[in-house]
Design a protein around this motif. Structure first.
Motif, PDB file in Angstrom:
ATOM      1  N   UNK A  44       0.841  -1.201   0.000  1.00  0.00           N
ATOM      2  CA  UNK A  44       0.000   0.000   0.000  1.00  0.00           C
ATOM      3  C   UNK A  44       0.870   1.242   0.000  1.00  0.00           C
ATOM      4  N   UNK A  45       0.299   2.299  -0.504  1.00  0.00           N
ATOM      5  CA  UNK A  45       1.002   3.583  -0.528  1.00  0.00           C
ATOM      6  C   UNK A  45       1.459   3.950   0.879  1.00  0.00           C
ATOM      7  N   UNK A  46       2.680   4.441   0.961  1.00  0.00           N
ATOM      8  CA  UNK A  46       3.265   4.771   2.252  1.00  0.00           C
ATOM      9  C   UNK A  46       4.102   3.655   2.835  1.00  0.00           C
ATOM     10  N   UNK A  47       4.000   2.468   2.245  1.00  0.00           N
ATOM     11  CA  UNK A  47       4.726   1.319   2.746  1.00  0.00           C
ATOM     12  C   UNK A  47       6.155   1.258   2.227  1.00  0.00           C
ATOM     13  N   UNK A  48       6.818   0.151   2.580  1.00  0.00           N
ATOM     14  CA  UNK A  48       8.224  -0.030   2.227  1.00  0.00           C
ATOM     15  C   UNK A  48       8.452  -1.411   1.625  1.00  0.00           C
ATOM     16  N   UNK A  49       9.463  -1.499   0.816  1.00  0.00           N
ATOM     17  CA  UNK A  49       9.936  -2.766   0.268  1.00  0.00           C
ATOM     18  C   UNK A  49      11.445  -2.692   0.147  1.00  0.00           C
TER      19      UNK A  49
END
Length: 125
Positions: free
Chosen positions: A13-18
């Motif tokens: 989701x937007x705002x997340x990290x990978x």
């Protein structure tokens, strides 16, 4: 045999990290410059982040401050930490390495001779 294998892509989701990883075999990543590129349908492959042999880094304006490129010369692996992901970051991400470039830096895809197969990153709202 030269091989670059990306992993770590997925949906977020937007705002997340990978964090993407690129495991290299067949050459020593310490002796090459390397980078991450991304491609979306209908657009040219664009450089996202680059790291020189001596670990200097440079980022595209669109990701500067959000993405971090790094490498582990012992593990022969390249990384891309991506934070505060937005929908515009969606695309197929490729790792790449090259040995020679001219001009002000190895930012264009033309300087890269070794490429991974790509990993999909999808950011949703």
């Amino acid at each position: 045999q030269v091989q670059l294998v990306e992993s770590g892509g997925g949906s977020v989701q937007a705002g997340g990290s990978l964090t993407l990883s690129c495991t290299v075999s067949g050459f020593n990543i310490a002796t090459y410059f390397s980078g991450w590129f991304r491609q979306t349908p209908g657009k040219e492959r664009e450089g996202v982040a680059h790291i020189y042999r001596e670990d200097r880094t440079r980022y595209a304006d669109s990701v500067n401050g959000r993405f971090t490129i790094s490498k582990d010369n012992v593990k022969n692996t390249l990384y891309l930490q991506m934070n505060s992901l937005g929908i515009e970051d969606t695309g197929v991400y490729y790792c790449a390495a090259g040995y020679r470039y001219s001009g002000d830096g190895p930012f264009a895809a033309q300087w890269y001779t070794h490429w991974g197969q790509g990993t999909q990153v999808t950011v949703s709202s």
